[in-house]
Design an enzyme around this catalytic site. Structure first.
Site, short mmCIF file in Angstrom:
data_model
loop_
_atom_site.label_atom_id
_atom_site.label_comp_id
_atom_site.label_asym_id
_atom_site.label_seq_id
_atom_site.Cartn_x
_atom_site.Cartn_y
_atom_site.Cartn_z
N VAL A 17 39.26 49.73 -12.59
CA VAL A 17 40.53 50.23 -13.12
C VAL A 17 40.68 49.83 -14.59
O VAL A 17 40.98 50.68 -15.44
CB VAL A 17 41.73 49.71 -12.28
CG1 VAL A 17 43.04 50.23 -12.86
CG2 VAL A 17 41.58 50.12 -10.82
N LYS A 108 48.37 45.72 -4.96
CA LYS A 108 49.24 45.89 -3.77
C LYS A 108 49.31 44.62 -2.93
O LYS A 108 50.34 44.29 -2.37
CB LYS A 108 48.72 47.04 -2.90
CG LYS A 108 47.34 46.78 -2.29
CD LYS A 108 46.51 48.02 -2.24
CE LYS A 108 45.09 47.67 -2.60
NZ LYS A 108 44.29 48.70 -3.11
N GLU A 132 53.20 51.28 -10.41
CA GLU A 132 52.96 52.63 -9.87
C GLU A 132 51.59 52.75 -9.18
O GLU A 132 51.44 53.43 -8.16
CB GLU A 132 53.05 53.64 -11.02
CG GLU A 132 52.88 55.07 -10.61
CD GLU A 132 53.95 55.57 -9.64
OE1 GLU A 132 55.09 55.70 -10.07
OE2 GLU A 132 53.63 55.81 -8.46
N GLY A 137 47.23 55.09 -5.67
CA GLY A 137 46.38 55.23 -6.86
C GLY A 137 47.00 56.15 -7.91
O GLY A 137 48.03 55.83 -8.50
N ILE A 139 48.55 58.97 -7.56
CA ILE A 139 49.69 59.81 -7.15
C ILE A 139 50.99 59.15 -7.61
O ILE A 139 51.24 58.00 -7.26
CB ILE A 139 49.76 59.98 -5.62
CG1 ILE A 139 48.41 60.38 -5.05
CG2 ILE A 139 50.85 60.97 -5.22
CD1 ILE A 139 48.36 60.39 -3.52
N GLU A 193 33.78 49.45 1.56
CA GLU A 193 33.13 48.19 1.17
C GLU A 193 32.09 47.82 2.22
O GLU A 193 32.13 48.31 3.34
CB GLU A 193 34.18 47.07 1.14
CG GLU A 193 35.41 47.36 0.31
CD GLU A 193 35.24 46.97 -1.14
OE1 GLU A 193 34.39 46.11 -1.42
OE2 GLU A 193 35.96 47.54 -1.98
N LYS A 208 50.47 48.58 1.56
CA LYS A 208 51.11 49.72 0.89
C LYS A 208 52.37 50.15 1.64
O LYS A 208 53.36 50.54 1.03
CB LYS A 208 50.12 50.88 0.79
CG LYS A 208 48.96 50.56 -0.16
CD LYS A 208 47.82 51.53 0.03
CE LYS A 208 46.69 51.28 -0.95
NZ LYS A 208 45.50 52.09 -0.63
N1 LIG Z 1 39.62 50.60 -7.63
C1 LIG Z 1 40.58 51.36 -7.14
O1 LIG Z 1 40.36 52.52 -6.78
C2 LIG Z 1 41.99 50.83 -7.05
C3 LIG Z 1 43.03 51.69 -6.60
C4 LIG Z 1 44.35 51.22 -6.55
C5 LIG Z 1 44.59 49.90 -6.87
N2 LIG Z 1 43.56 49.07 -7.27
C6 LIG Z 1 43.88 47.68 -7.59
O2 LIG Z 1 43.52 47.43 -8.94
C7 LIG Z 1 43.11 46.07 -9.08
C8 LIG Z 1 41.74 46.02 -9.73
O3 LIG Z 1 40.81 46.75 -8.91
P1 LIG Z 1 39.33 47.09 -9.44
O4 LIG Z 1 38.77 48.04 -8.44
O5 LIG Z 1 39.37 47.44 -10.87
O6 LIG Z 1 38.62 45.65 -9.27
P2 LIG Z 1 37.21 45.18 -9.85
O7 LIG Z 1 36.38 46.36 -10.23
O8 LIG Z 1 36.67 44.17 -8.89
O9 LIG Z 1 37.61 44.43 -11.21
C9 LIG Z 1 38.21 43.16 -11.23
C10 LIG Z 1 38.15 42.63 -12.65
O10 LIG Z 1 38.81 41.36 -12.69
C11 LIG Z 1 37.98 40.42 -13.40
N3 LIG Z 1 38.28 39.08 -12.91
C12 LIG Z 1 38.07 38.57 -11.68
N4 LIG Z 1 38.52 37.30 -11.62
C13 LIG Z 1 39.00 37.01 -12.84
C14 LIG Z 1 39.59 35.86 -13.43
N5 LIG Z 1 39.77 34.74 -12.72
N6 LIG Z 1 39.98 35.91 -14.73
C15 LIG Z 1 39.80 37.05 -15.45
N7 LIG Z 1 39.25 38.18 -14.96
C16 LIG Z 1 38.86 38.14 -13.66
C17 LIG Z 1 36.55 40.85 -13.13
O11 LIG Z 1 35.70 40.34 -14.11
P3 LIG Z 1 34.13 40.71 -14.17
O12 LIG Z 1 34.07 42.16 -14.57
O13 LIG Z 1 33.57 39.83 -15.21
O14 LIG Z 1 33.58 40.46 -12.80
C18 LIG Z 1 36.72 42.38 -13.17
O15 LIG Z 1 36.60 42.84 -14.49
C19 LIG Z 1 43.19 45.46 -7.68
O16 LIG Z 1 44.43 44.84 -7.50
C20 LIG Z 1 43.10 46.68 -6.77
O17 LIG Z 1 43.71 46.47 -5.50
C21 LIG Z 1 42.28 49.51 -7.36
#
Ligand SMILES: NC(=O)c1ccc[n+]([C@@H]2O[C@H](COP(=O)([O-])OP(=O)(O)OC[C@H]3O[C@@H](n4cnc5c(N)ncnc54)[C@H](OP(=O)(O)O)[C@@H]3O)[C@@H](O)[C@H]2O)c1
Length: 429
Positions: A17, A108, A132, A137, A139, A193, A208
């Protein structure tokens, strides 16, 4: 050179994201400035591993592993949290809010578990906490519920809010796949996953559902209030039977008013194929809203994925930046605790399949158990013969407590070999 005021963004997390948000901000920079009158500048990016190769081009000097330093940096105006999980995200958001910085989050899990503390902190500080992207996501859901429908008495919100399980169920329905084959396929495509528990057991949808219930009814509902069942126990036979009866099986998040109480639950359910949610296929999400004046409406789109989610985050970021420049006008949310309607008191129709021994009097014995518990049978079909015989029932409206008592009594019945799947059936009666 643009004279638009600059808003400096501190980005916590730069994964799916966060990385997509950086790309959107860069690729659309001029357009965004023209439309919003603001220049949104990513000023610092906190990640776990600063050496990791990233899709989004980020100047090395912006990257840090010290998220706390980003939050406390006096040059940062707005914080975007896209790390995920409870800690350190919770502590970082609290610190940012206390420092008077609006926060945008997609988290969430955090909101469904400790949202109250965060909203109280935001209200006390008089700054925005916008989320939001946390449900559905890309929507737009939270803003329509909170703003466009602010004058509406919403009676029920029913959604397909988890793309992984919707993909699995779509493959089971359309290709006749088994649960485990459909799950492997979803994992191969990156929709599920390696450990799919959060999705297939309904935890993600429950978080959610708690957020949706809180916003739709202006009440405080937490993830622990949500009754939850996943999809792992469903068989291809259940889904094929549902199809023959004119239903599809979907994992639904349902929040509804029952008198002065709120019922919130996540479970697989049979939906008539004519229901608008029945046509939501593959990894798409949709939320169907029912209100006294507005009637029925549905919001549909991509419930996950870096870009769709980043699009929702960006909308919030623009909103927060505008409010900040206009004098920090915050939208405060004070939610009262509500009594949760217990699942035992749910009124629903039910689907049930049982395997029986081929003996005289079996049908009468089984029907007697339903009758003894006040559950009336709407339809019954027999599939197979002899020891393969399977009885499939759909009931009229019944109370969950009575249906559970019926199941328990059927398990004790000599004529019954196995009590299979029980599914709640969404109207019409
Ligand atoms: N992906 C989706 O489709 C989606 C949809 C809706 C909501 N969300 C929500 O959006 C959020 C992020 O999701 P994502 O899919 O982007 O996750 P992700 O790809 O796992 O990214 C997490 C990021 O956080 C960083 N991080 C982890 N621990 C940290 C710390 N202690 N200090 C600083 N940075 C740290 C990671 O660093 P590194 O890159 O160095 O590992 C990575 O860049 C979550 O809350 C998720 O539930 C995601």
């Amino acid at each position: 050179m643009s004279t638009a005021p600059t808003v400096r963004v501190g980005l916590l997390g730069c994964g799916n994201v966060g990385g997509s948000l950086v790309r959107l901000l860069r690729e659309n920079a001029d357009d965004l400035t023209a439309r919003t009158g603001l220049r949104l500048e990513v000023a610092k990016v906190a990640v776990r591993n600063t050496a990791k190769k990233r899709d989004a081009e980020i100047p090395a000097e912006l990257l840090t592993h010290d998220a706390e330093a980003v939050v406390n940096d006096p040059d940062i105006d707005v914080v975007v949290e896209v790390i995920g999980g409870i800690e350190p995200a919770r502590g970082l958001i609290v610190d940012a809010l206390k420092a008077g910085k609006p926060v945008v989050t997609a988290n969430k899990e955090l909101l469904a578990n400790v949202g109250t503390e965060l909203f109280q902190t935001a209200a006390a500080a008089g700054v925005d906490l916008l989320f939001e992207a946390a449900v559905g996501g890309g929507i737009p859901l939270i803003r329509p519920l909170r703003e466009s429908l602010a004058g509406e008495r919403i009676t029920r919100v029913m959604g397909i809010v988890n793309g992984t399980t919707n993909y699995i169920l779509t493959r089971m329905t359309e290709a006749g796949a088994t649960y485990s084959d459909a799950l492997s396929e979803a994992q191969g495509l990156g929709y599920a996953e390696r450990d799919p528990t959060a999705d297939v057991e309904g935890y993600d949808a429950a978080a959610k559902a708690a957020i949706l219930a809180s916003i739709a009814f202006g009440t405080r509902v937490v993830a622990g209030d949500v009754y939850r069942e996943g999809i792992a126990g469903l068989s291809a036979a259940d889904i094929a039977f549902a199809a023959r009866m004119g239903y599809v099986v979907k994992l639904l998040a349902i929040a509804e008013r029952v008198g002065n109480e709120v019922a919130v639950r996540v479970h697989p359910a049979m939906l008539p194929t004519t229901h608008p949610l029945a046509s939501v296929r593959e990894s798409f999400n949709a939320v169907f809203i029912e209100g006294d004046a507005v009637g029925e409406l549905m919001l549909y789109g991509r419930g996950a994925g870096g870009m769709p989610t980043a699009s929702a985050v960006l909308g919030d970021l623009i909103d927060a930046a505008h409010n900040l420049k206009a004098g920090g006008s915050a939208r405060t949310t004070t939610l009262e605790r509500v009594t949760i309607h217990p699942i035992e008191e749910l009124r629903s129709q039910y689907y049930l399949d049982i395997e029986v021994f081929d003996r005289p009097g079996v049908l009468a014995a089984v029907a007697g158990v339903f009758g003894n518990h006040g559950v009336s049978i709407r339809s019954m079909e027999q599939e197979g013969l002899g020891d393969e015989a399977r009885l499939v029932f759909i009931t009229h409206m019944a109370v969950e407590r009575d249906m559970q008592a019926t199941l328990a009594a059927l398990r004790e019945l000599d004529a019954v070999d196995r009590v299979g799947t029980m599914l709640r059936v969404v109207g019409p009666e």
